[in-house]
Design an enzyme around this catalytic site. Sequence first.
Site, mmCIF file in Angstrom:
data_model
loop_
_atom_site.group_PDB
_atom_site.id
_atom_site.type_symbol
_atom_site.label_atom_id
_atom_site.label_comp_id
_atom_site.label_asym_id
_atom_site.label_seq_id
_atom_site.Cartn_x
_atom_site.Cartn_y
_atom_site.Cartn_z
ATOM 1 C CG ASN A 1 -2.065 -0.944 1.153
ATOM 2 O OD1 ASN A 1 -2.340 -1.509 0.097
ATOM 3 N ND2 ASN A 1 -2.732 -1.153 2.264
ATOM 4 N NE ARG B 1 -7.574 -2.340 -10.295
ATOM 5 C CZ ARG B 1 -6.591 -1.507 -10.631
ATOM 6 N NH1 ARG B 1 -5.599 -1.956 -11.382
ATOM 7 N NH2 ARG B 1 -6.596 -0.256 -10.229
ATOM 8 N NE ARG C 1 -2.430 5.626 -10.841
ATOM 9 C CZ ARG C 1 -3.339 6.495 -10.460
ATOM 10 N NH1 ARG C 1 -4.177 6.166 -9.510
ATOM 11 N NH2 ARG C 1 -3.434 7.677 -11.034
ATOM 12 C CG HIS D 1 -14.196 2.211 -11.564
ATOM 13 N ND1 HIS D 1 -14.876 2.263 -10.369
ATOM 14 C CD2 HIS D 1 -13.074 1.484 -11.321
ATOM 15 C CE1 HIS D 1 -14.191 1.608 -9.443
ATOM 16 N NE2 HIS D 1 -13.100 1.129 -9.988
ATOM 17 C CE1 TYR E 1 -8.895 -7.346 -3.249
ATOM 18 C CE2 TYR E 1 -10.056 -5.748 -4.591
ATOM 19 C CZ TYR E 1 -8.882 -6.231 -4.062
ATOM 20 O OH TYR E 1 -7.697 -5.605 -4.356
ATOM 21 N NE ARG F 1 -10.218 -0.721 1.576
ATOM 22 C CZ ARG F 1 -10.506 -0.626 0.286
ATOM 23 N NH1 ARG F 1 -11.606 -1.165 -0.173
ATOM 24 N NH2 ARG F 1 -9.702 0.015 -0.527
ATOM 25 C CG HIS G 1 -13.671 -3.501 -3.560
ATOM 26 N ND1 HIS G 1 -14.357 -3.691 -4.750
ATOM 27 C CD2 HIS G 1 -12.651 -2.667 -3.859
ATOM 28 C CE1 HIS G 1 -13.762 -3.008 -5.713
ATOM 29 N NE2 HIS G 1 -12.733 -2.380 -5.206
#
Length: 752
Positions: free
Chosen positions: A45, A376, A406, A436, A470, A570, A598
């Site tokens: 992170n 992703r 990214r 997204h 997730y 979160r 998530h």
Amino acid sequence: MAAKINTIPRDISWLSFNARVLQEANDHTVPLSSRIKFLGIHSNNQDEFYRVRVATLFRMQNIIKKNVKAAMHLEYAAGKILEDIQQIVLQQQNEFNRIWKSINQELKDHNIFIITENELSDTQKKFVENYYDEIVSPNLIPLMIESIPEMPYLRDKSIYLGVVMQKKASAYDKKFALIEIPVKGVGTRFVQLPEENGKQYIMLLEDVIRHNLPHIFSFFGFDEYKAHVFKVTKDAEFDIDNDVSTTYAQKIEKGIKKRREGRPVRFIYDKEMDASLLAYLMGRLNLTWKDNIIPGSRIHNFRHFTDFPNIIPNSSPVKESYLHPDLDDGMRVTDVIFKKDVMLHFPYHSFNPIIDMLREAAIDPSVETIKITCYRLASNSKIVNALINAVRNGKAVSVFLELRARFDEEANLYWKEVLEQEGVKVLTGLDNMKVHAKLCVIKKRVDTKKRVYYGFVSTGNLNEKTARFYGDHCLLTSNVTIMNEANRIFNFLEKPQLGTAIFSKNKAIIPSPVYIRQTIVNNIQAEIKNAKAKKIAKIYLKVNSLSDDAIIQLLYKAAEAGVEIKMVVRGIFCAKFDKVKAPLKPYTVSIVDEYLEHARVMAFHNDGKPKVYISSADIMVRNLDHRIEAACLISNPAIKKEIIDMLNIEFADNVKARILDSHLQNKYVPQNDNEIIQSQIEKYNYLAEKKLSSPYHNRFDEKHLPQIIKTKKDKSPAKKTLKKASSKIKATAKPKKVTPVKKSKPGTKNTK
């Protein structure tokens, strides 16, 4: 009118989130193997934080605007935040080192030893030398950097050994060398040595190389070697050029190559490094002590520790995902969806129905088209395999693949090529907007004239690997309104010239830009109006990040008006709700636990007719104004109730929930005399039992949230810790009914 309450800088707030991750590594109720992984997560992170956010702040400092005063203010603000970041990171680094020292001692208590090149027995030396010759050496490229005119390209996800070679007879005759630690080539950073006397030994790859330095550089005639690890973190942003002669994919490829030239934004080194080598490296990298120069311990890149060898005894077993009960009677997923909506809650529910639905569509003769967004994907994506199979079976498949996801840019370029070679229509790139949204629309022919649609709306990525840890929601549906409006988004993606105005009539699928923000504002204002009219008014939110200033200011007003606000956030949380003068203070917590929370959920009381949305968008400027996102209004009463129940389970958490306040203290929710609730365990139980009612159920039309049923704590030896309870849960494809276990406080809560 009350004075405006300011907000917490988003970057400082994010560091507070990473501190919560570090708390998990320090929590002795968490299995030792998981605590090591949390150190790895914290490290990874932080790497990404420097690559993106710190790099952005450096860029802000260098901005030159016509408005000099504005530019000066911007530079000052960025500079102040960078100073704060440096201080906080150093504090966290000290805490990190302390925790690692403690964990290392616990490993020794389990007869697991991480040893260096100076601690090898004769037998181990022989093993390490053979391992180097057979496995490591073919992947190694030592560089004599003093003889190279330009500094070699340093990868910002790699670690390096800086080597100082000299002769004992002369302190002046030194040579410097550079070795990239070939973790990817070797396949692991952890070398397991032969067991001796019941003890297990692990050696890090860099120490294997250290031991072999005299062999590597034997022809130079040196007799003394020092080697210290360092790493460089670089600016990960890249600009898309405006060359009209190149395709969008080519522009992304150029950007990825430019990223290699990114400015270093952090340099971490072993504090024991030879001073002359440190000065040399800083000079070659054009770094000064004003940059983020961070002294560290012997070990760097703890992100690899998420793959620590599975040799620790008494690790908590992974709870298996189970099949949703509506999909557990042997029927095809497609047939079930046409009968009823199904809400999957990952990772509690299996991700397989998503893959099965696409596989069924691929071979169904009546299916004509499949449209899907991908952000992703897993490295061995079963989603891609199903889409390719659909094309081979004559379906028209359209995939919107976001090339600017990214750190997944290269992977998505690869998938673009794979899909296009198979005949899939791949759409990429909208000017200044990432896509997204998580959507799928499948068109099916019923007869010669009639066509029907089905598919899904999700809060998470189409990635079967991350779906195992997730926490996300995915609605499988054939609802006509939802699918028609989702299809409208695909029409826009295919023809952006239509403009976002085509979404103005959407009622069930609310997109951004523009419309999600407008929907949030309208719903908050409606709750404010109801509160002022002395009606029940409630707002429940669950997001990854809350940083949008306009929404935060409106939430302040809602709290002041008497709206009951409860939130689970979160990560980034910029609000200062504890500063608001409100009749009922907003209840805001962050939950960090085994699974990554998530999902994004918004629930509004709406005068007794609750509106509940699941969404791909966080409450951030970039999501609301600069991305294509999708929020779905839930109309199914049972699913709506289920989502509210799960929110209330999270609001009741008093084990993994931390209170979010303006002081960034990350204090745990006090347990007092209440039943101990660990929300991820309770949600697992709740969904496994297929409950129709629950002590967590909030009848959203009542004035106050019902209290959790209080029970006496069970002090029997068999029920001492919450973690032991979770390890007893055995899930199958059709889970047996399991009873939630009430637990006494973990004895080490003071470690938090």
